[in-house]
Enzyme design. Structure first.
Site, PDB file in Angstrom:
ATOM      1  N   ASP A  28      91.875 123.692  29.895  1.00 42.49           N
ATOM      2  CA  ASP A  28      90.982 122.556  29.610  1.00 42.49           C
ATOM      3  C   ASP A  28      89.768 122.998  28.794  1.00 42.49           C
ATOM      4  O   ASP A  28      89.334 124.149  28.890  1.00 42.49           O
ATOM      5  CB  ASP A  28      90.533 121.931  30.945  1.00 42.49           C
ATOM      6  N   HIS A  45      92.433 121.910  19.933  1.00 37.59           N
ATOM      7  CA  HIS A  45      93.818 122.046  20.401  1.00 37.59           C
ATOM      8  C   HIS A  45      94.545 123.138  19.611  1.00 37.59           C
ATOM      9  O   HIS A  45      95.296 123.930  20.179  1.00 37.59           O
ATOM     10  CB  HIS A  45      94.570 120.719  20.278  1.00 37.59           C
ATOM     11  N   ASN A  76      97.527 111.907  30.068  1.00 37.06           N
ATOM     12  CA  ASN A  76      96.968 112.132  28.728  1.00 37.06           C
ATOM     13  C   ASN A  76      97.451 111.113  27.689  1.00 37.06           C
ATOM     14  O   ASN A  76      96.882 111.023  26.594  1.00 37.06           O
ATOM     15  CB  ASN A  76      97.254 113.560  28.230  1.00 37.06           C
ATOM     16  N   GLU A 212      95.361 130.730  45.270  1.00 38.55           N
ATOM     17  CA  GLU A 212      93.933 131.024  45.174  1.00 38.55           C
ATOM     18  C   GLU A 212      93.405 130.261  43.961  1.00 38.55           C
ATOM     19  O   GLU A 212      93.974 130.343  42.870  1.00 38.55           O
ATOM     20  CB  GLU A 212      93.698 132.530  45.002  1.00 38.55           C
TER      21      GLU A 212
END
Ligand code: IPE
Ligand code: IPE
Ligand code: MG
Length: 267
Positions: A28, A45, A76, A212
């Site tokens: 992101d 992008h 999206n 995690e």
């Protein structure tokens, strides 16, 4: 067998290694990276693809076996049509450009997600790339495209019901997990989200049960091998208890023969 024989983190305690066997990343921050440079969002992008190439290499060098990255979520589609169309073109072009190199590097390529909304030319290119690399064993690169964690679970339920036409109840986690799109991989050990947001955004909902979690403000185009090392170092500092107490991990480690890694502690 469910999850190709991998241990389910809620049903049993998976092996813990110093290097995560499976890393899942929400890539992101591309748009913000571009905006900071007064560039159109889509420039971010494009740079994101370069970052992904570097991170794949770094994962391979470090002995990670599986990398699953979120490239396009089922949500999206809500973006401006021009951005969606640019992302599709970028996917197509990147595949054209990179597939041969992935194959030469013995990387198995997969795409997970609902491809029914994609352009047929892109879908056939994806399927060809998957077929070409199907026998590769060094590394598993999986791109989540038009993927949603809820879609994945619902799809797995459909498959489970198809597989057990006479059963109405009493299903196990393994029955369901066998139908998930990541059935070929162990559950992710480490989840990374770049770009500062602290949310899962409908990524691997079932599979991340005991991953995690690592969040960084670094924007995806700036994420590189050094940033990956920081994430892995953070992972190594964690105690993976899987429900147990810290004391149990120490006790469990003590009577074992020399050279074995304490369960839940990294080597
Ligand atoms: C992630 O970057 C890439 C995709 C979702 C395709 P963003 O495009 O979400 O970048 P930001 O979050 O707007 O900076
Ligand atoms: C998540 O990023 C999806 C991908 C990186 C492909 P978004 O930027 O779309 O997530 P939200 O909308 O901020 O949660
Ligand atoms: Mg974003």
């Amino acid at each position: 067998m469910a999850n190709a024989g991998f241990t389910s983190s809620t049903r049993d305690i998976p092996a813990v290694s110093a290097v995560p066997a499976h890393i899942a990343i929400i890539m992101d921050g591309n748009g913000r990276w571009a905006r900071k440079r007064f560039l159109p969002r889509v420039a971010g992008h494009s740079r994101g693809v370069d970052a992904l190439r570097d991170v794949i290499r770094a994962c391979m060098d470090r002995g990670v076996g599986y990398l699953t990255v979120f490239a396009f979520s089922s949500e999206n589609w809500r973006r401006p049509a021009e951005e969606v169309s640019f992302l599709m073109q970028l996917f197509l072009k990147s595949l054209q450009k990179e597939v041969e190199r992935l194959h030469q590097n013995n990387i198995r390529f997969r795409v997970i997600g609902d491809l029914s909304r994609f352009d047929p030319a892109l879908v056939s290119m994806i399927r060809d790339a998957e077929a070409l690399t199907a026998a590769n064993t060094r590394f598993n690169l999986t791109i989540a495209a038009n993927y949603g964690g809820r879609w994945d679970i619902l799809h797995a339920v459909d498959k489970m019901l198809e597989r057990h036409p006479d059963k109405r109840s009493g299903f196990t986690e393994e029955d369901l997990a066998a139908g998930l799109s990541t059935d070929f991989a162990p559950e992710p050990d480490l989840f990374i989200r770049t770009g500062g947001e602290k949310r899962i955004s409908n990524f691997l909902l079932w599979q991340l049960a005991y991953a995690e979690l690592y969040f960084t403000d670094t924007l995806w185009p700036d994420f590189d091998a050094a940033a990956l090392d920081v994430a892995i170092a953070s992972y190594r500092a964690r105690e993976r208890r899987f429900g147990r107490t810290s004391e149990q991990l120490v006790e469990k480690a003590a009577p074992e023969s020399k050279g074995t890694t304490p369960a839940g502690r990294h080597a």
